[in-house]
Each structure stands twice: as C-alpha cells, then as structure tokens.
Design a protein around this motif. Sequence first.
Motif, PDB file in Angstrom:
ATOM      1  N   UNK A  38      47.980 -38.176  67.169  1.00  0.00           N
ATOM      2  CA  UNK A  38      47.907 -38.169  65.788  1.00  0.00           C
ATOM      3  C   UNK A  38      47.511 -39.697  65.185  1.00  0.00           C
ATOM      4  N   UNK A  39      48.191 -40.904  65.899  1.00  0.00           N
ATOM      5  CA  UNK A  39      47.866 -42.188  65.866  1.00  0.00           C
ATOM      6  C   UNK A  39      46.321 -42.566  65.952  1.00  0.00           C
ATOM      7  N   UNK A  40      45.830 -41.879  66.884  1.00  0.00           N
ATOM      8  CA  UNK A  40      44.320 -42.014  67.354  1.00  0.00           C
ATOM      9  C   UNK A  40      43.319 -41.442  65.903  1.00  0.00           C
ATOM     10  N   UNK A  41      43.653 -40.378  65.762  1.00  0.00           N
ATOM     11  CA  UNK A  41      43.336 -39.686  64.395  1.00  0.00           C
ATOM     12  C   UNK A  41      43.218 -40.521  63.259  1.00  0.00           C
ATOM     13  N   UNK A  42      44.407 -41.253  62.974  1.00  0.00           N
ATOM     14  CA  UNK A  42      44.505 -42.085  62.029  1.00  0.00           C
ATOM     15  C   UNK A  42      43.777 -43.370  61.924  1.00  0.00           C
ATOM     16  N   UNK A  43      43.776 -43.709  63.298  1.00  0.00           N
ATOM     17  CA  UNK A  43      42.800 -45.122  63.601  1.00  0.00           C
ATOM     18  C   UNK A  43      41.406 -44.819  63.161  1.00  0.00           C
ATOM     19  N   UNK A  44      40.906 -43.641  63.428  1.00  0.00           N
ATOM     20  CA  UNK A  44      39.295 -43.381  63.156  1.00  0.00           C
ATOM     21  C   UNK A  44      39.220 -43.155  61.622  1.00  0.00           C
ATOM     22  N   UNK A  45      40.335 -42.495  60.964  1.00  0.00           N
ATOM     23  CA  UNK A  45      40.108 -42.452  59.596  1.00  0.00           C
ATOM     24  C   UNK A  45      40.237 -43.550  58.703  1.00  0.00           C
ATOM     25  N   UNK A  46      41.143 -44.643  59.215  1.00  0.00           N
ATOM     26  CA  UNK A  46      41.222 -46.070  58.678  1.00  0.00           C
ATOM     27  C   UNK A  46      39.791 -46.675  58.602  1.00  0.00           C
ATOM     28  N   UNK A  59      39.290 -39.201  54.094  1.00  0.00           N
ATOM     29  CA  UNK A  59      40.485 -38.884  53.706  1.00  0.00           C
ATOM     30  C   UNK A  59      41.613 -39.681  53.732  1.00  0.00           C
ATOM     31  N   UNK A  60      41.582 -40.943  54.342  1.00  0.00           N
ATOM     32  CA  UNK A  60      42.538 -41.967  54.200  1.00  0.00           C
ATOM     33  C   UNK A  60      41.571 -43.145  53.445  1.00  0.00           C
ATOM     34  N   UNK A  61      42.089 -43.146  52.225  1.00  0.00           N
ATOM     35  CA  UNK A  61      40.965 -43.977  51.154  1.00  0.00           C
ATOM     36  C   UNK A  61      41.033 -45.543  51.272  1.00  0.00           C
ATOM     37  N   UNK A  62      41.867 -46.207  52.000  1.00  0.00           N
ATOM     38  CA  UNK A  62      41.891 -47.665  52.406  1.00  0.00           C
ATOM     39  C   UNK A  62      41.440 -48.490  51.236  1.00  0.00           C
ATOM     40  N   UNK A  63      42.010 -48.461  50.086  1.00  0.00           N
ATOM     41  CA  UNK A  63      41.622 -49.048  48.902  1.00  0.00           C
ATOM     42  C   UNK A  63      41.929 -50.579  48.856  1.00  0.00           C
ATOM     43  N   UNK A  64      41.012 -51.465  48.420  1.00  0.00           N
ATOM     44  CA  UNK A  64      40.986 -52.875  48.402  1.00  0.00           C
ATOM     45  C   UNK A  64      41.980 -52.961  47.155  1.00  0.00           C
ATOM     46  N   UNK A  65      43.123 -53.847  47.295  1.00  0.00           N
ATOM     47  CA  UNK A  65      43.957 -54.224  46.098  1.00  0.00           C
ATOM     48  C   UNK A  65      43.509 -55.400  45.505  1.00  0.00           C
ATOM     49  N   UNK A 257      45.616 -50.700  50.384  1.00  0.00           N
ATOM     50  CA  UNK A 257      46.454 -49.860  50.275  1.00  0.00           C
ATOM     51  C   UNK A 257      45.845 -48.571  50.961  1.00  0.00           C
ATOM     52  N   UNK A 258      46.455 -48.117  52.116  1.00  0.00           N
ATOM     53  CA  UNK A 258      45.780 -47.183  52.921  1.00  0.00           C
ATOM     54  C   UNK A 258      45.860 -45.753  52.084  1.00  0.00           C
ATOM     55  N   UNK A 259      46.901 -45.467  51.186  1.00  0.00           N
ATOM     56  CA  UNK A 259      46.968 -44.247  50.785  1.00  0.00           C
ATOM     57  C   UNK A 259      46.914 -43.116  52.021  1.00  0.00           C
ATOM     58  N   UNK A 260      47.760 -43.465  52.828  1.00  0.00           N
ATOM     59  CA  UNK A 260      47.835 -42.517  54.119  1.00  0.00           C
ATOM     60  C   UNK A 260      48.353 -41.178  53.876  1.00  0.00           C
ATOM     61  N   UNK A 261      49.038 -41.055  52.518  1.00  0.00           N
ATOM     62  CA  UNK A 261      49.433 -39.635  52.254  1.00  0.00           C
ATOM     63  C   UNK A 261      48.380 -38.721  52.290  1.00  0.00           C
ATOM     64  N   UNK A 262      47.104 -39.084  52.199  1.00  0.00           N
ATOM     65  CA  UNK A 262      45.881 -38.025  52.192  1.00  0.00           C
ATOM     66  C   UNK A 262      45.498 -37.691  53.614  1.00  0.00           C
ATOM     67  N   UNK A 263      46.262 -38.433  54.637  1.00  0.00           N
ATOM     68  CA  UNK A 263      45.710 -38.126  56.038  1.00  0.00           C
ATOM     69  C   UNK A 263      45.821 -36.745  56.336  1.00  0.00           C
ATOM     70  N   UNK A 264      44.868 -36.096  56.910  1.00  0.00           N
ATOM     71  CA  UNK A 264      44.736 -34.722  57.273  1.00  0.00           C
ATOM     72  C   UNK A 264      44.077 -33.640  55.854  1.00  0.00           C
ATOM     73  N   UNK A 265      43.791 -34.396  55.047  1.00  0.00           N
ATOM     74  CA  UNK A 265      43.054 -33.411  53.881  1.00  0.00           C
ATOM     75  C   UNK A 265      41.874 -33.011  54.509  1.00  0.00           C
ATOM     76  N   UNK A 266      41.338 -33.464  55.395  1.00  0.00           N
ATOM     77  CA  UNK A 266      39.993 -33.010  55.995  1.00  0.00           C
ATOM     78  C   UNK A 266      40.402 -32.049  57.066  1.00  0.00           C
TER      79      UNK A 266
END
Length: 476
Positions: A38-46, A59-65, A257-266
């Motif tokens: 799971x961690x490896x998948x999130x790293x790629x999404x980030x 899916x993980x938006x990584x928004x500049x703040x 702001x990662x918005x990691x709540x969307x992780x897995x939406x894809x």
Amino acid sequence: LPSLPLLLLLKLQFVCISVQVVKHLEPFRLSLEKLKEVSTRLRKDMIRGLGKHTHHRAAVKMLPTFVRATPDGTEKGDFLALDLGGTNFRVLHVRVMEEEQKMVKMDSQLCAIPQEIMLGTGEQLFDHIAACLSEFLDSQNLKGQTLPMGFTFSFPCEQKEIDKSILIRWTKGFNCSGVEGEDVVKLLKEAIHRRGDYDISSVAMVNDTVGTMMSCGYRDQTCEIGMIIGTGTNACYMEEMKNVKRVEGEDGQMCINTEWGGFGDDGSLEDILTEFDKVVDRTSINPGVHTFEKMISGMYLGEIVRLVLMKLTEKKLLFKGEVSEALRTKETFETKFISMIEDGLENAKKILTELGLTWDLVDARVVRLVCETISSRSARLCAAALATIVDRIRANRGLPHLKTTVGVDGTVYKKHPNDELQKAMHFLAPDCKIKFLVSEDGSGKGAAMVTAVAHSLSKHPHCMMVPPLCFIVRND
C-alpha cells in the motif's frame, strides 16, 4: 463456585463463535507486507500528483498550499480564525505574543451547521458562516476592529494563492450547490459584504492539516507534517520546491496538502476493499470518491461496524439472529461507540441495550472484537500512508535516518488506542524516528498562525525576495 461452570461454558461458546467470526473479519486484517505494498502504491501516486503534466489525473492531488515556512517565534498580534471541516463551524480570537513566545486563544464559539444548510446553496452556507462570525465579534467587542483572518476550510481545494482557493469537490456529507469550482475566500467575503455590519482585512486560506502542522510547529520547530484522523483524514508535509513541478521555483520548500483521502479512487486499492467498504461507498453521497478516507475515518467507521454486525447476525453468530430496527437503520452505530466499546465491556452492554438488541456476554465480546478489528485496520492504513511521507522526506534530504515531529488532530486519533499505528510505523519506516504532537485547539490556532506569519511578512516586502523563508502573499 456454583457459577464457575456457567463462566466456562460462556468462554467455550465465545471461542467457538469467535473462530467463525474471525473468518468474516479476515479481509480487514492487513499484514505488514500488504501495508508495504500500500505504501509503495501511495509513493507512486504522490509523485504523479506533484508532476506538472500528470497531476490532473492523479488520485492523490498533492496540492500546493503556498506556505513556505513554519513559525519562527517572532509573530505577534490579534487574529481571527474560522474553522470549517465538519458538522460544526468554529470561530476563534487568537492573540500571538512575541515577547512571551506563546499563542493564546482569547475565546471561541461553536456554531452548528444544520443538515439543510449542508445540502443547500453555497450562499446559504456562507451567509450562515458570516452570521456566526458577526455574533462572535459582538460577544468579543471586536466589531470596530478590522483584523486579519485565517480560514481553515477542510475540503479538497486547488489553492492558487494564500488568499485564493478553488473548491474541487465537497466531502464529509456536504453538497452545497454553486461552490465547487469557485473561490471560497471570495464567497466568504461576499457574504460578509452582504451583511455590512463588520469587515475583515486579509484572509489566509488554510487546510486543516496545514493548520495542525502550524499550530504544533509553534511549539516544536521540528514539526513538518500535519495529519488529521477525524471525520475525514488527510495529511500535509514540507516538500522540496524542486519536486513541486506545478509551481515555479527550485529553491526552498513548500507545504503540500496531499489530499490522501482520495488514494484508491483510481482502483489501486481494489484488492483490499471488503464487501462492507463497497456498500459504504455505494450508499454514500459521493460514490467512487475518497476511497482511502472511507476505510479509516470517523464518518464511516461506525457504518462499517454496523454492516459487519448485520452480516454476523444474519449468519446467527450474534444476538440469536435477531436484528433490532436501530441496527437495521443506516448510520445508527456511531463511530464514537467503537472507542467506547474498546474501553470496556460495560460500555458495550449499555450501547447494545440502547440499540434495542437482546444480547448476552458472548455477544458483547464479539462486538468488541469487531470494533477492535475495524479500528486496527484504520490505524495500520494510516501508518502505511504516514510512513510513505516520512520516508520521502528522509530520501529528499539524502539522510540515512530522519527525526521529525508529526502534528496530529482528529477525534479518531485522540479517542482510539494508537499502539497499532506506532507498531506499524516502526516496521514500515525503520529509518525514521517519529514524535507525535497532538494539536491544541485543533486547526483553528494554526489558521491564526498562518495568518500571523503572512501578515508579518506583508509588512516587510523585501523578505518576499527570499522564497525559502516566506509565504507567497497577496494583499487586497
């Protein structure tokens, strides 16, 4: 002594039933190896979310703040903070004192947001917010002053500048019309202008994770991560500017702001979604959105437990196969019940009685096992995501080991045991030593702190020439 055979019988009965229950709970039990996946998948999404040409489909938006620094202790003044992130809205008056290097909450007021407003128009929502703020200013005798304000808005936004933020989508049960795709700071200012009985000066837009990081950063300057595990879940962290391809500049850092709540939406978490997760998603107001959040946050955990209890009852493993009307009703099993039941069987007995269920001691123990299992999965998934962030910070800096602080807020983190989170972190990020610091007064003080830093910098325009140390600020 006469009751001993009965106790032994109950224990034997619990063992026999729990063996069957565990089979139904097995999909929730994620191994450490699976968490590493799971961690490896999130790293790629980030990485995808940070990319200039890939972020729009990430899916993980990584928004500049546009937050470029944490507090340095020289900030001072009076500030307002508005905190909107759930079914309640909070207004705070915060005083920051440079001489004593402390931040004092002068007072605050909590305003409920009725369901009809959560699902009404954007104008109704922001008029309600403006009315609450007016009432608070009256109570504090601040109506004659024009103070800077930090606005914590805990929903996915595309931040254009420190005072301009476009709502991407509603979450957490909100669905106000006319807000998605709009600048929420502008909508707030328009609502205040419609009232006409007070005014504010500059507004700094702050996500709740950033506010949490900033409030903790004032107390501990090693804090560079903010994490929320409450009604929803999210995290932010300080990323190297050279990796933020969506914003010009190579030097220094920016809070993302990662918005990691969307992780897995894809669909990347499809293999760990249970049948119960899929029902929760399908029956939510935003199907297919915020997959990761729906597996671990306070808005959904209680409903997951309820669905599991329903299934076990249908299989005649609970309550002699008899379901009460309350248990049959969606969202009646509140997430707070989970932590209460984890605290002791007496709480379980009381809650089951209130839900109209006919239970025995074995039932109470099985329900507690279900609660512990769902809670444990939440903690371990959070650990997998957090480990991804801390290990990225370590790798960014080329360090063999990283020592850092995570500012945390949210009732799920505060109310549930954190042993599972800590143990999983040790395995998933062995080269990182993590200190957890619970945010005082949530993200409200952090919003005031972001505003304090931005306001201080705006008085010294020359400092804007040093990107690593400043916020990017636009003054109206």
